[in-house]
Scaffold this motif. Structure first.
Motif, PDB file in Angstrom:
ATOM      1  N   LEU A 276       0.372  -3.856 -17.146  1.00 58.36           N
ATOM      2  CA  LEU A 276      -0.368  -4.172 -15.681  1.00 58.36           C
ATOM      3  C   LEU A 276      -0.736  -3.184 -14.858  1.00 58.36           C
ATOM      4  CD1 LEU A 276      -3.075  -5.359 -15.543  1.00 58.36           C
ATOM      5  CD2 LEU A 276      -1.848  -6.768 -13.778  1.00 58.36           C
ATOM      6  N   ARG A 277       0.527  -2.343 -14.430  1.00 53.06           N
ATOM      7  CA  ARG A 277       0.505  -1.353 -13.096  1.00 53.06           C
ATOM      8  C   ARG A 277       0.426  -0.001 -13.897  1.00 53.06           C
ATOM      9  NH1 ARG A 277       2.760  -0.300  -8.589  1.00 53.06           N
ATOM     10  NH2 ARG A 277       3.710   1.482  -7.636  1.00 53.06           N
ATOM     11  N   ALA A 278       0.985   0.010 -15.012  1.00 50.85           N
ATOM     12  CA  ALA A 278       0.840   1.417 -16.209  1.00 50.85           C
ATOM     13  C   ALA A 278      -0.260   1.375 -16.264  1.00 50.85           C
ATOM     14  CB  ALA A 278       1.084   1.551 -17.195  1.00 50.85           C
ATOM     15  N   ALA A 279      -1.156   0.099 -16.186  1.00 47.50           N
ATOM     16  CA  ALA A 279      -2.994   0.736 -17.318  1.00 47.50           C
ATOM     17  C   ALA A 279      -3.825   1.097 -15.881  1.00 47.50           C
ATOM     18  CB  ALA A 279      -3.080  -0.901 -17.423  1.00 47.50           C
ATOM     19  N   VAL A 280      -3.415  -0.003 -14.872  1.00 47.94           N
ATOM     20  CA  VAL A 280      -3.812   0.298 -13.597  1.00 47.94           C
ATOM     21  C   VAL A 280      -3.717   1.628 -12.860  1.00 47.94           C
ATOM     22  CG1 VAL A 280      -4.251  -0.438 -10.763  1.00 47.94           C
ATOM     23  CG2 VAL A 280      -3.676  -2.441 -12.400  1.00 47.94           C
ATOM     24  N   ASN A 281      -2.675   2.177 -13.363  1.00 45.21           N
ATOM     25  CA  ASN A 281      -2.812   3.857 -12.824  1.00 45.21           C
ATOM     26  C   ASN A 281      -3.470   4.541 -13.107  1.00 45.21           C
ATOM     27  OD1 ASN A 281      -0.710   3.276 -10.330  1.00 45.21           O
ATOM     28  ND2 ASN A 281       0.823   3.327 -10.885  1.00 45.21           N
ATOM     29  N   ALA A 282      -3.089   4.308 -14.512  1.00 41.85           N
ATOM     30  CA  ALA A 282      -4.048   5.246 -15.687  1.00 41.85           C
ATOM     31  C   ALA A 282      -5.473   5.147 -15.521  1.00 41.85           C
ATOM     32  CB  ALA A 282      -3.588   4.959 -17.568  1.00 41.85           C
ATOM     33  N   ALA A 283      -5.753   3.882 -14.651  1.00 37.73           N
ATOM     34  CA  ALA A 283      -7.715   3.641 -14.329  1.00 37.73           C
ATOM     35  C   ALA A 283      -7.902   4.641 -13.287  1.00 37.73           C
ATOM     36  CB  ALA A 283      -7.860   2.095 -14.398  1.00 37.73           C
ATOM     37  N   LYS A 284      -6.988   4.386 -12.438  1.00 33.25           N
ATOM     38  CA  LYS A 284      -6.899   5.476 -10.884  1.00 33.25           C
ATOM     39  C   LYS A 284      -6.744   6.557 -11.101  1.00 33.25           C
ATOM     40  CE  LYS A 284      -4.919   1.744  -7.977  1.00 33.25           C
ATOM     41  NZ  LYS A 284      -3.517   1.027  -6.953  1.00 33.25           N
ATOM     42  N   ALA A 285      -6.019   6.643 -12.699  1.00 33.88           N
ATOM     43  CA  ALA A 285      -5.957   8.609 -12.372  1.00 33.88           C
ATOM     44  C   ALA A 285      -7.879   9.062 -12.834  1.00 33.88           C
ATOM     45  CB  ALA A 285      -4.778   8.800 -13.602  1.00 33.88           C
ATOM     46  N   GLN A 286      -8.358   8.013 -13.687  1.00 34.69           N
ATOM     47  CA  GLN A 286      -9.155   8.574 -14.480  1.00 34.69           C
ATOM     48  C   GLN A 286     -10.658   7.977 -13.193  1.00 34.69           C
ATOM     49  OE1 GLN A 286      -9.625  10.370 -17.057  1.00 34.69           O
ATOM     50  NE2 GLN A 286      -7.450  10.629 -17.710  1.00 34.69           N
ATOM     51  N   SER A 287     -10.055   8.052 -11.935  1.00 33.26           N
ATOM     52  CA  SER A 287     -10.926   7.748 -11.049  1.00 33.26           C
ATOM     53  C   SER A 287     -12.064   6.626 -11.427  1.00 33.26           C
ATOM     54  CB  SER A 287     -11.836   8.952 -10.973  1.00 33.26           C
ATOM     55  OG  SER A 287     -11.818   9.869 -10.340  1.00 33.26           O
TER      56      SER A 287
ATOM     57  N   LEU B 103      11.087   7.378 -11.186  1.00 40.32           N
ATOM     58  CA  LEU B 103       9.740   8.757 -10.965  1.00 40.32           C
ATOM     59  C   LEU B 103       9.661   8.313 -10.080  1.00 40.32           C
ATOM     60  CD1 LEU B 103      10.163  10.186 -14.834  1.00 40.32           C
ATOM     61  CD2 LEU B 103      11.240  10.595 -13.062  1.00 40.32           C
ATOM     62  N   GLU B 104       9.283   7.318  -9.491  1.00 43.07           N
ATOM     63  CA  GLU B 104       7.833   7.427  -8.553  1.00 43.07           C
ATOM     64  C   GLU B 104       8.382   7.351  -7.298  1.00 43.07           C
ATOM     65  OE1 GLU B 104       5.732   3.172  -6.669  1.00 43.07           O
ATOM     66  OE2 GLU B 104       5.668   3.389  -9.021  1.00 43.07           O
ATOM     67  N   ALA B 105       9.839   7.005  -7.176  1.00 44.50           N
ATOM     68  CA  ALA B 105      10.782   7.276  -5.539  1.00 44.50           C
ATOM     69  C   ALA B 105      10.867   8.882  -5.537  1.00 44.50           C
ATOM     70  CB  ALA B 105      12.061   6.743  -5.703  1.00 44.50           C
ATOM     71  N   ALA B 106      11.249   9.090  -6.548  1.00 47.65           N
ATOM     72  CA  ALA B 106      11.328  10.473  -6.357  1.00 47.65           C
ATOM     73  C   ALA B 106       9.939  12.106  -6.613  1.00 47.65           C
ATOM     74  CB  ALA B 106      11.963  11.336  -7.177  1.00 47.65           C
ATOM     75  N   LEU B 107       8.599  11.441  -7.787  1.00 40.46           N
ATOM     76  CA  LEU B 107       7.762  12.129  -7.672  1.00 40.46           C
ATOM     77  C   LEU B 107       6.149  11.481  -6.798  1.00 40.46           C
ATOM     78  CD1 LEU B 107       8.885  13.523 -10.882  1.00 40.46           C
ATOM     79  CD2 LEU B 107       9.133  14.519  -9.033  1.00 40.46           C
ATOM     80  N   GLY B 108       6.579  10.235  -6.921  1.00 37.35           N
ATOM     81  CA  GLY B 108       4.978   9.550  -6.221  1.00 37.35           C
ATOM     82  C   GLY B 108       5.066   9.361  -8.072  1.00 37.35           C
ATOM     83  N   GLU B 109       3.473   8.647  -8.206  1.00 38.36           N
ATOM     84  CA  GLU B 109       2.809   7.707  -8.782  1.00 38.36           C
ATOM     85  C   GLU B 109       2.269   8.107  -9.764  1.00 38.36           C
ATOM     86  OE1 GLU B 109      -0.154   6.386  -8.286  1.00 38.36           O
ATOM     87  OE2 GLU B 109       0.864   3.768  -7.529  1.00 38.36           O
ATOM     88  N   ALA B 110       3.232   8.149 -10.991  1.00 35.41           N
ATOM     89  CA  ALA B 110       3.223   8.637 -12.594  1.00 35.41           C
ATOM     90  C   ALA B 110       1.096   8.740 -13.072  1.00 35.41           C
ATOM     91  CB  ALA B 110       3.211   8.164 -13.309  1.00 35.41           C
ATOM     92  N   GLU B 111       1.147   9.477 -13.590  1.00 32.60           N
ATOM     93  CA  GLU B 111      -0.061   9.561 -14.065  1.00 32.60           C
ATOM     94  C   GLU B 111      -0.437   8.721 -15.136  1.00 32.60           C
ATOM     95  OE1 GLU B 111      -3.037  13.428 -14.452  1.00 32.60           O
ATOM     96  OE2 GLU B 111      -2.435  12.576 -16.081  1.00 32.60           O
ATOM     97  N   SER B 112       0.445   8.438 -15.703  1.00 30.37           N
ATOM     98  CA  SER B 112       0.163   7.463 -17.192  1.00 30.37           C
ATOM     99  C   SER B 112       1.788   7.134 -17.539  1.00 30.37           C
ATOM    100  CB  SER B 112       0.188   8.005 -18.181  1.00 30.37           C
ATOM    101  OG  SER B 112       0.052   8.999 -18.697  1.00 30.37           O
TER     102      SER B 112
END
Length: 247
Positions: free
Chosen positions: A49-60, A186-195
């Protein structure tokens, strides 16, 4: 760690990302609802769900739309989506895997079969082409997150297996069962992923000339326009010269 590979993005051509906003939001909403139903409706406690929400946010995608999709999973009634995978061959023998989320198996099967048959392809049986792909985790970051060496080092530290960097993005490949652990590091090193998702990576690829590439892209576009279809994976490569020729 295999290092920087020459492997190109085989999910689909970049132009497919320019599909209609309403269709894109429909697909994103469907994935959010399914992810929330399969686990807790809290992105912090549910990696998919976190990945899906992040993907949605990446698409505004608006926050209200995201919350509405999560709420659908916790309310009685509503659509029950089923995950289905179709396999077949496109023009020039390109192997294709189509992932779908549907509330009507017959409708989706008919649409996918029609798309293949009308655009130089053949829909096969389950397992027809998937043996030629590896099932891996795929984490994507925009190119602006850092230069290839920086991202490579972060991926190495996080336990990833391979990195592919281009002018547009960084693709970080992991073992399937290590996806969310690597994504968290990776999130700790680079921030939130796009997907963050499970992906199919071909073991070998087919280099396409202009005519075959054009016909294949038409098939992929037809599939991608179907609201039930979430992702199309293929084992093709198209050179920059051919892409320029196609415009």
């Amino acid at each position: 760690m295999a290092g920087h590979s020459k492997f190109k993005n085989i999910m689909h051509r970049k132009g497919a990302q320019d599909k209609k906003r309403s269709s894109m939001f429909s697909k994103l909403s469907r994935e959010i609802t399914v992810a929330a139903k399969m686990g807790l409706p809290d992105p912090n406690m549910n990696p998919r769900l976190r990945a899906a929400v992040n993907a949605a946010k990446a698409q505004s995608m608006p926050k209200d739309n995201i919350q509405r999709a999560i709420d659908k999973a916790t309310q009685g009634g509503g659509d029950d989506y089923e995950e289905i995978r179709y396999e077949g061959y496109g023009p020039a023998g390109v192997a294709l895997i189509v992932e779908a989320l549907t509330d009507n198996r017959n409708r989706t099967a008919t649409n996918v079969r029609t798309a293949f048959s009308k655009n130089g392809g053949n829909l096969g049986a389950s397992g027809a082409v998937s043996h030629g792909f590896d099932r891996l985790g795929l984490i994507t970051y925009p190119a602006k997150v850092g230069d290839p060496d920086t991202v490579f080092e972060a991926a190495l530290e996080a336990g990833a297996e391979d990195v592919t960097s281009s002018e547009e993005e960084h693709e970080i490949w992991t073992a399937m069962d290590a996806l969310h652990e690597v994504a968290k590091a990776l999130e700790a090193a680079l921030g939130e992923a796009e997907s963050v998702k499970l992906a199919f990576r071909p073991q070998t690829t087919v280099e396409l000339e202009a005519d075959a590439a054009q016909q294949l892209f038409k098939l992929i576009d037809v599939l991608d326009d179907d609201d039930d279809v979430q992702t199309v994976w293929g084992n093709y490569e198209v050179s920059d010269a051919v892409m320029e020729k196609l415009g």
